[in-house]
Write a protein that holds these residues in place. Sequence first.
Motif, PDB file in Angstrom:
ATOM      1  N   ARG A   1       0.828  -1.200   0.000  1.00 58.68           N
ATOM      2  CA  ARG A   1       0.000   0.000   0.000  1.00 58.68           C
ATOM      3  C   ARG A   1       0.866   1.256   0.000  1.00 58.68           C
ATOM      4  O   ARG A   1       0.516   2.264  -0.618  1.00 58.68           O
ATOM      5  CB  ARG A   1      -0.917   0.008   1.224  1.00 58.68           C
TER       6      ARG A   1
ATOM      7  N   ARG B   1       2.041   1.941  -3.576  1.00 59.65           N
ATOM      8  CA  ARG B   1       0.924   2.435  -4.391  1.00 59.65           C
ATOM      9  C   ARG B   1       0.608   3.887  -4.034  1.00 59.65           C
ATOM     10  O   ARG B   1       0.382   4.710  -4.930  1.00 59.65           O
ATOM     11  CB  ARG B   1      -0.316   1.561  -4.187  1.00 59.65           C
ATOM     12  N   TYR B   2       0.596   4.207  -2.763  1.00 64.64           N
ATOM     13  CA  TYR B   2       0.292   5.572  -2.332  1.00 64.64           C
ATOM     14  C   TYR B   2       1.378   6.541  -2.808  1.00 64.64           C
ATOM     15  O   TYR B   2       1.075   7.650  -3.265  1.00 64.64           O
ATOM     16  CB  TYR B   2       0.183   5.622  -0.813  1.00 64.64           C
ATOM     17  N   ALA B   3       2.635   6.114  -2.732  1.00 63.88           N
ATOM     18  CA  ALA B   3       3.744   6.971  -3.165  1.00 63.88           C
ATOM     19  C   ALA B   3       3.650   7.251  -4.657  1.00 63.88           C
ATOM     20  O   ALA B   3       3.865   8.390  -5.106  1.00 63.88           O
ATOM     21  CB  ALA B   3       5.080   6.312  -2.827  1.00 63.88           C
TER      22      ALA B   3
ATOM     23  N   VAL C   1       0.905   7.129  -6.587  1.00 67.48           N
ATOM     24  CA  VAL C   1      -0.265   7.981  -6.843  1.00 67.48           C
ATOM     25  C   VAL C   1       0.048   9.437  -6.504  1.00 67.48           C
ATOM     26  O   VAL C   1      -0.319  10.357  -7.240  1.00 67.48           O
ATOM     27  CB  VAL C   1      -1.476   7.478  -6.034  1.00 67.48           C
ATOM     28  N   THR C   2       0.756   9.652  -5.391  1.00 63.48           N
ATOM     29  CA  THR C   2       1.133  11.010  -5.006  1.00 63.48           C
ATOM     30  C   THR C   2       2.069  11.623  -6.041  1.00 63.48           C
ATOM     31  O   THR C   2       1.917  12.798  -6.421  1.00 63.48           O
ATOM     32  CB  THR C   2       1.811  10.997  -3.625  1.00 63.48           C
ATOM     33  N   TRP C   3       3.036  10.848  -6.493  1.00 64.39           N
ATOM     34  CA  TRP C   3       3.990  11.294  -7.519  1.00 64.39           C
ATOM     35  C   TRP C   3       3.255  11.693  -8.801  1.00 64.39           C
ATOM     36  O   TRP C   3       3.493  12.763  -9.363  1.00 64.39           O
ATOM     37  CB  TRP C   3       4.971  10.157  -7.796  1.00 64.39           C
TER      38      TRP C   3
ATOM     39  N   ASP D   1       0.016  12.436  -9.241  1.00 60.64           N
ATOM     40  CA  ASP D   1      -0.858  13.596  -9.036  1.00 60.64           C
ATOM     41  C   ASP D   1      -0.059  14.897  -8.984  1.00 60.64           C
ATOM     42  O   ASP D   1      -0.498  15.930  -9.510  1.00 60.64           O
ATOM     43  CB  ASP D   1      -1.666  13.433  -7.744  1.00 60.64           C
ATOM     44  N   PHE D   2       1.106  14.838  -8.348  1.00 52.14           N
ATOM     45  CA  PHE D   2       1.931  16.044  -8.225  1.00 52.14           C
ATOM     46  C   PHE D   2       2.368  16.554  -9.595  1.00 52.14           C
ATOM     47  O   PHE D   2       2.210  17.742  -9.907  1.00 52.14           O
ATOM     48  CB  PHE D   2       3.153  15.747  -7.352  1.00 52.14           C
TER      49      PHE D   2
ATOM     50  N   SER E   1       3.407  11.111 -16.065  1.00 50.67           N
ATOM     51  CA  SER E   1       2.276  11.072 -15.143  1.00 50.67           C
ATOM     52  C   SER E   1       0.961  10.903 -15.897  1.00 50.67           C
ATOM     53  O   SER E   1       0.057  10.199 -15.443  1.00 50.67           O
ATOM     54  CB  SER E   1       2.245  12.340 -14.286  1.00 50.67           C
TER      55      SER E   1
ATOM     56  N   GLU F   1      -1.609   7.370 -15.965  1.00 53.86           N
ATOM     57  CA  GLU F   1      -3.056   7.282 -15.762  1.00 53.86           C
ATOM     58  C   GLU F   1      -3.726   6.536 -16.911  1.00 53.86           C
ATOM     59  O   GLU F   1      -4.658   5.761 -16.693  1.00 53.86           O
ATOM     60  CB  GLU F   1      -3.652   8.683 -15.620  1.00 53.86           C
TER      61      GLU F   1
END
Length: 223
Positions: free
Chosen positions: A56, A59-61, A63-65, A67-68, A108, A112
């Motif tokens: 997790r 995955r969170y890292a 997604v943050t990357w 989105d940034f 990025s 997506e």
Amino acid sequence: MQSFIQNFLNLEIYASVLPYLLQGLWTTVWLSAIVIPLGAAAGLALALGVTQSSSRLIRYAIVTWVDFFRAFPPLVLLILIYFGGPFLGIELNKVGAVVLAFVLNNSSYFAEVFRAGLEGVDKGQMQAARSTGLTRAQGLRYVVVPQAVKNVLPDLVSNAIEIVKLTSIASVVAIPELLRAARDAQSLVFNPSPVMLAAMIYLALLWPLTRWLGRLEHRRART
């Protein structure tokens, strides 16, 4: 009307600046040929990390990357990398700075697109691949990823078209791409006709791709 033609459709100026603009077009083409495959490869790696990792935190890292860099303006990113990098001990030449900025930005968006494609492949495809003796990595390479790419091919082409147009910001670090060449020519002839000619060249370059994209989208809508 005559004034419009003289200022925007001046054939004499077109003929005089065309060789210079074609040099700028070549820069746009080779720059796009570098950043699009690199961005797509990085985006695919990020998408695989999100969809395949069991962690997790990873995955969170990711997604943050993603989105940034989707939210961060690419022009500002390029300026920070090229002009701000030396203050951090990171010195890149013009091409290196542009490639890095573009890859960070467009990977990025590719991520997506690939994520949507990977999530759209039925999970039974991997199970079927494993049942034939393929490893998980081989199942991804030969079964899942090809289907994912096929599902989102129109979106990948659309991203590539946007990246070609985005190369115009490379002029910020004095890389003579097509729009920079047109602006330089405009300053020499004191007439906006070179910019109009550059627009025509962009249209000639991208029109076939947009028509192909339209056919791909139509084909996808029918399936």
